[in-house]
Design an enzyme around this catalytic site. Structure first.
Site, PDB file in Angstrom:
ATOM      1  N   VAL A  72       0.809  -1.223   0.000  1.00 11.95           N
ATOM      2  CA  VAL A  72       0.000   0.000   0.000  1.00 11.95           C
ATOM      3  C   VAL A  72       0.840   1.269   0.000  1.00 11.95           C
ATOM      4  O   VAL A  72       0.290   2.359  -0.099  1.00 11.95           O
ATOM      5  CB  VAL A  72      -0.962   0.024   1.215  1.00 11.95           C
ATOM      6  CG1 VAL A  72      -2.011  -1.065   1.082  1.00 11.95           C
ATOM      7  CG2 VAL A  72      -0.201  -0.103   2.531  1.00 11.95           C
ATOM      8  N   TYR A  73       2.140   1.177   0.123  1.00  8.92           N
ATOM      9  CA  TYR A  73       2.972   2.382   0.111  1.00  8.92           C
ATOM     10  C   TYR A  73       2.898   3.025  -1.275  1.00  8.92           C
ATOM     11  O   TYR A  73       3.263   2.415  -2.283  1.00  8.92           O
ATOM     12  CB  TYR A  73       4.420   2.056   0.448  1.00  8.92           C
ATOM     13  CG  TYR A  73       4.678   1.656   1.894  1.00  8.92           C
ATOM     14  CD1 TYR A  73       3.663   1.685   2.843  1.00  8.92           C
ATOM     15  CD2 TYR A  73       5.942   1.257   2.313  1.00  8.92           C
ATOM     16  CE1 TYR A  73       3.898   1.326   4.160  1.00  8.92           C
ATOM     17  CE2 TYR A  73       6.196   0.893   3.634  1.00  8.92           C
ATOM     18  CZ  TYR A  73       5.160   0.930   4.549  1.00  8.92           C
ATOM     19  OH  TYR A  73       5.392   0.568   5.856  1.00  8.92           O
TER      20      TYR A  73
END
Length: 327
Positions: A52-53
């Site tokens: 999700v970064y």
């Protein structure tokens, strides 16, 4: 850079890790490349990311840099899965979601395997044994070499690690747990760290510089361009700008002056050498910041400095965390 075993496993990692939280969002490809090269040339191996970064861009960026800039075999790539962009369910640790997320991570990273695959958070809506089975399947299929967790409180870590140890050979033991840990946040010392030490799980501290506050840059205000001056990250920094934090920051700065070093090095050396810690994860805005952090390699804090920092930052331990003999 010195290497350490990650928990009670054979995996060795550099005792400082490189974080990629801002890659693909605030850190562009040029700056990311400079950071990775500086880190690798200093002997760093552990690079931490997550699916999700940057909405997946951090993994994409790391994947483009690996091999072209740094040999894959020289890195210990760690990523995470389980967090989802869903206002109604922020964590999905079902077996189906996790294994699909791992395949997507491998595609973005351009590799056949990750060295460490971590559950990003505890999912109360999925049976823990189902979640942990995904780790076993990832390791047994060769898509992950080792497994860990992130953001698990004490009882969650103890339950998960014990479940994995209950069937040696059939289940993969937890190698690591990633949690925030610094002179400004010592909450893990109550339950998480004792569980990790007892069960052979290595601690990977995130935000080891107290979300940037321990650098001392907020002592006279909020600098332009800092996280605290960013609309997105200001709420992340704000809890560490109170009077109690100021006293700790002052103590770190005093120690740095006495040792002819920097607050960054003092704060990092303190957390790096705490019992149970494998490798603090450092996120930097640019290569210059990262170089300063990596220069901590030659620093070991004197016992009296460690004790002074322990005293000024000591968390309040009350029943039932405090030893019964002292109550």
């Amino acid at each position: 850079m010195e290497q350490r075993h990650l928990g009670r496993t054979g995996l060795r990692v550099s005792r400082i890790g490189l974080g990629t939280l801002t890659w693909g969002r605030d850190t562009d490809e040029h700056d990311a490349a400079e950071q990775l090269k500086v880190f690798w040339e200093a002997g760093g191996t552990l690079v931490d990311t997550a699916d999700v970064y940057g909405g997946g861009e951090a993994e994409h960026l790391l994947g483009r840099l690996v091999d072209g800039l740094v040999p894959r075999r020289d890195l210990v790539i760690a990523t995470k899965a389980g967090s989802v962009a869903d206002p109604y369910r922020r964590v999905d640790a079902s077996r189906g979601h996790l294994l699909a997320a791992l395949d997507a991570s491998l595609s973005r990273l351009g590799t056949d395997y990750v060295d460490l695959w971590q559950l990003h958070a505890f999912d109360p809506q999925t049976p823990l044994e189902e979640t942990l089975q995904a780790l076993d399947l990832a390791v047994s299929s060769g898509r992950a070499r080792y497994a860990g967790v992130s953001g698990f409180c004490g009882w969650q870590l103890a339950k998960a690690a014990t479940w994995q140890l209950a069937a040696p050979g059939a289940r993969t033991r937890l190698a690591a747990t990633q949690m925030e840990y610094s002179l400004l946040q010592r909450g893990v010392e109550r339950e998480v760290l004792p569980a990790a030490l007892d069960l052979g799980v290595g601690l990977l501290p995130s935000s080891p510089l107290g979300r940037g506050v321990l650098t001392g840059k907020y002592r006279t205000g909020t600098p332009a361009g800092s996280r605290g001056g960013s609309e997105l990250l200001a709420p992340f920094v704000e809890p560490y700008l109170d009077d109690a934090a100021s006293r700790i920051v002052d103590a770190v700065s005093t120690a740095a002056d006495g040792l002819a070093t920097t607050p960054v090095q003092v704060a990092l050396a303190w957390v790096r050498d705490r019992p149970g810690v494998a490798a603090p994860i450092v996120g930097a805005r640019n290569a210059q910041q990262l170089t300063e952090a990596l220069s901590v390699e030659t620093l070991s804090l004197p016992d009296e400095i460690c004790q002074a920092l322990d005293d000024v930052s000591a968390p309040v331990h009350r029943y039932p965390d405090q030893d019964w003999s002292t109550l």
